[in-house]
Design an enzyme around this catalytic site. Structure first.
Site, mmCIF file in Angstrom:
data_model
loop_
_atom_site.group_PDB
_atom_site.id
_atom_site.type_symbol
_atom_site.label_atom_id
_atom_site.label_comp_id
_atom_site.label_asym_id
_atom_site.label_seq_id
_atom_site.Cartn_x
_atom_site.Cartn_y
_atom_site.Cartn_z
ATOM 1 N N ASP A 107 14.148 -14.912 11.103
ATOM 2 C CA ASP A 107 14.974 -15.411 12.211
ATOM 3 C C ASP A 107 14.201 -15.508 13.534
ATOM 4 O O ASP A 107 14.434 -16.421 14.322
ATOM 5 C CB ASP A 107 16.216 -14.516 12.385
ATOM 6 C CG ASP A 107 15.845 -13.053 12.563
ATOM 7 O OD1 ASP A 107 15.065 -12.531 11.743
ATOM 8 O OD2 ASP A 107 16.310 -12.424 13.528
ATOM 9 N N ASP A 164 1.208 -0.840 6.279
ATOM 10 C CA ASP A 164 0.332 -1.243 5.166
ATOM 11 C C ASP A 164 -0.582 -0.101 4.699
ATOM 12 O O ASP A 164 -1.326 -0.263 3.732
ATOM 13 C CB ASP A 164 -0.534 -2.453 5.574
ATOM 14 C CG ASP A 164 0.290 -3.723 5.718
ATOM 15 O OD1 ASP A 164 1.472 -3.717 5.316
ATOM 16 O OD2 ASP A 164 -0.242 -4.713 6.241
ATOM 17 N N ARG A 210 -4.510 -9.900 -4.431
ATOM 18 C CA ARG A 210 -4.044 -10.735 -3.307
ATOM 19 C C ARG A 210 -4.758 -10.384 -2.013
ATOM 20 O O ARG A 210 -4.907 -11.222 -1.137
ATOM 21 C CB ARG A 210 -2.546 -10.518 -3.077
ATOM 22 C CG ARG A 210 -1.684 -11.093 -4.147
ATOM 23 C CD ARG A 210 -0.245 -10.791 -3.877
ATOM 24 N NE ARG A 210 0.160 -11.518 -2.682
ATOM 25 C CZ ARG A 210 1.399 -11.828 -2.382
ATOM 26 N NH1 ARG A 210 2.367 -11.478 -3.191
ATOM 27 N NH2 ARG A 210 1.678 -12.473 -1.291
ATOM 28 N N ARG A 254 12.507 -8.819 5.024
ATOM 29 C CA ARG A 254 11.537 -9.790 5.513
ATOM 30 C C ARG A 254 12.186 -11.060 6.065
ATOM 31 O O ARG A 254 11.945 -12.186 5.596
ATOM 32 C CB ARG A 254 10.494 -10.107 4.429
ATOM 33 C CG ARG A 254 9.936 -8.844 3.805
ATOM 34 C CD ARG A 254 8.626 -9.023 3.143
ATOM 35 N NE ARG A 254 7.516 -9.155 4.082
ATOM 36 C CZ ARG A 254 6.257 -9.326 3.713
ATOM 37 N NH1 ARG A 254 5.944 -9.392 2.455
ATOM 38 N NH2 ARG A 254 5.303 -9.432 4.615
ATOM 39 N N CYS A 275 5.124 -9.910 -0.851
ATOM 40 C CA CYS A 275 5.416 -8.638 -1.514
ATOM 41 C C CYS A 275 6.880 -8.260 -1.316
ATOM 42 O O CYS A 275 7.440 -8.453 -0.241
ATOM 43 C CB CYS A 275 4.517 -7.538 -0.953
ATOM 44 S SG CYS A 275 2.814 -7.660 -1.518
ATOM 45 N N LYS A 305 -7.611 -10.088 5.872
ATOM 46 C CA LYS A 305 -6.735 -11.068 5.207
ATOM 47 C C LYS A 305 -5.634 -11.551 6.137
ATOM 48 O O LYS A 305 -5.361 -12.754 6.222
ATOM 49 C CB LYS A 305 -6.102 -10.425 3.955
ATOM 50 C CG LYS A 305 -5.034 -11.291 3.329
ATOM 51 C CD LYS A 305 -4.162 -10.544 2.336
ATOM 52 C CE LYS A 305 -3.179 -9.610 2.947
ATOM 53 N NZ LYS A 305 -1.760 -9.803 2.711
ATOM 54 N N ASN A 306 -4.993 -10.617 6.843
ATOM 55 C CA ASN A 306 -3.830 -11.013 7.640
ATOM 56 C C ASN A 306 -4.196 -11.719 8.949
ATOM 57 O O ASN A 306 -3.326 -12.219 9.653
ATOM 58 C CB ASN A 306 -2.911 -9.813 7.886
ATOM 59 C CG ASN A 306 -2.188 -9.419 6.597
ATOM 60 O OD1 ASN A 306 -2.138 -10.199 5.649
ATOM 61 N ND2 ASN A 306 -1.649 -8.207 6.558
#
Ligand code: EPZ
Length: 430
Positions: A125, A305, A397, A122, A117, A22-23
């Site tokens: 910058d 994760d 998701r 998160r 999430c 997914k990522n």
């Protein structure tokens, strides 16, 4: 509202096929619009987040065809808007990848501030710093990140933190800048490498992905490609951990074992057997689990994760374990739910002190986020009795057909919606 009803207690045994990462898929989809030519992407996971991104692409004029469930054909030759601001993309993190992709190709993009999430601060910058270093003007106005440049010019960018998102985003923009760029302290995750490989297959010139220095020579145009996304490291790790938690024997197929090394090492340490072959890994948990200490780290360290999943295993191990979360400051929210199932865990700041218990017992629990949700399902599969897990939209998701894959391994798990469904499940499994 849909929930999972789970009757725990039986070991999971058998083979499971892992899907595309997914990522990696999310930034690859964004990057696929950087050419006017057609791009064929295989091993696309059919999960909620990728579908949100595909819808967002259609909204700005990208043509999408799903040739098969896991094959999409993308053409970004007729994009009519550089504003990505739909309802769906507000809720996901990966929406920010349209900034790097559109800024690279069109030198302009407006993208809604990312959701995702709720696991910590998160910040973004480092993304913005990278775009600015390439010559873009970046502002946040009315909930949108707006980036614009006369032209993008290669630059030297030092990332203050190892960030997957910022590394990929800046790499995408720099791929179409004039001249050379260097990203130092780049993230080294497998999905960073996969996006670099994908861009290179479109004609980009990116070297060093997978190390902490990425060198990019900008090119003026990118062309069409055919590409297969790498297997999902975290989906694979979750099923490996399912073997540990349920005292099972699972062969996780279609994986790259190298990407799983940190997970394999911890499974061996806690008393599982792990056999590796070319593209599969078998995990057997025939002995009682032992305690250990873990700190989450950027790749090749133990992934954040996979933190909730191993905590679920360690809470069933003999002795005291310590898990330190060093990436996201708010990733222990699931511990309250696990406590309802009998776990003995004390969280102090970014550390969980876990005293192993003999077993979990079924409870009604709620997924606080994607990985924690999957971890709670594993706990329910090990628990005595029936559990109900709600807020499974988070799990959907990032895990394709999660309950069906688990059922293929012998899990007693159903999607239920009504009281009647739950009663039926209880009867069926009693
Ligand atoms: C990606 O998030 C993944 N999401 C996450 O997966 C994963 O947990 C994370 O990388 C770490 O591996 C996607 O790929 C869509 P980061 P990302 O930028 O890119 C700080 C899942 O469950 N930081 O690598 O948002 C940040 O606060 C999800 O699949 C800054 O300070 O993560 C964090 O502490 C959850 N400034 C650390 O860096 C920035 O500009 C790593 O974040 C960017 C990040």
């Amino acid at each position: 509202m849909e929930q999972y009803a789970i009757k725990g207690g039986n070991p999971l045994v058998g083979d499971v096929e892992i899907g595309g990462a997914k990522n990696a898929a999310l930034p690859i989809l964004a990057a696929s619009v950087m050419t006017d030519e057609t791009v064929y992407i295989d091993n696309m996971p059919d999960v909620r987040d990728t579908n949100v991104v595909l819808n967002a692409m259609q909204d700005i004029g990208v043509s999408i065809k799903r040739a098969e469930r896991h094959k999409v054909v993308v053409n970004g030759g007729n994009i009519h808007s550089l504003v990505v601001n739909g309802e769906g993309v507000k809720k996901i993190r990966a929406s920010y990848y349209f900034l790097g992709a559109l800024l690279g190709k069109y030198k302009q993009a407006e993208v809604v501030l990312p959701g995702g999430c709720d696991i910590g601060m998160r910040a973004i910058d480092q993304h913005l710093k990278g775009f600015r270093a390439l010559g873009a003007e970046v502002n946040i106005e009315y909930g949108l990140i707006k980036a614009k440049a006369e032209k993008l010019v290669g630059s030297h960018i030092y990332m203050d933190v190892s960030s997957v998102g910022a590394t990929i985003n800046v790499m995408m923009a720099a791929a179409m800048a004039e001249g050379s760029s260097t990203i130092e302290n780049a993230a080294k995750e497998p999905h960073v490498v996969d996006v670099a490989n994908f861009l290179n297959s479109m004609g980009a010139n990116i070297k060093g992905a997978g190390t902490d220095v990425i060198r990019i020579k900008g090119v003026p145009v990118l062309h069409g490609t055919e590409y297969t996304i790498i297997p999902d490291q975290i989906e694979a790790g979750t099923f490996m951990m399912a073997a540990a938690v349920t005292k099972g024997d699972i062969t996780v197929k279609n994986v790259i074992p190298k990407h799983l090394e940190s997970i394999t090492a911890k499974l061996l340490e806690i008393g599982c057997e792990v056999e590796e072959a070319d593209d599969c890994v078998r995990v057997v948990a025939s002995k009682p689990l032992k305690s250990t200490q873990i700190k989450t780290l950027p790749y090749p360290g133990y992934p954040t994760d996979m933190q909730p999943q191993i905590t679920v295993a360690l809470a069933l191990a003999s002795g005291t374990s310590i898990v330190t979360e060093s990436i996201f400051e708010n990733r222990f929210k699931y511990v309250d739910e696990l406590t309802k199932m009998g776990a003995n865990i004390k969280v102090e700041g970014n550390t969980a002190i876990i005293t192993g218990v003999d077993n979990y017992t079924g409870a009604s629990i709620s997924s606080p986020d994607l990985r924690a949700g999957a971890a709670l399902v594993l706990a329910a599969l090990a628990a005595e009795g029936v559990s109900l897990v709600d807020e499974i939209k988070y799990i959907e998701r990032g895990y394709e057909d999660f309950h069906l894959k688990l059922r293929g391994l012998g899990a007693q798990i159903d999607l239920v919606e009504t009281e009647k469904d739950i009663r039926k499940f209880r009867l069926k499994t009693s």
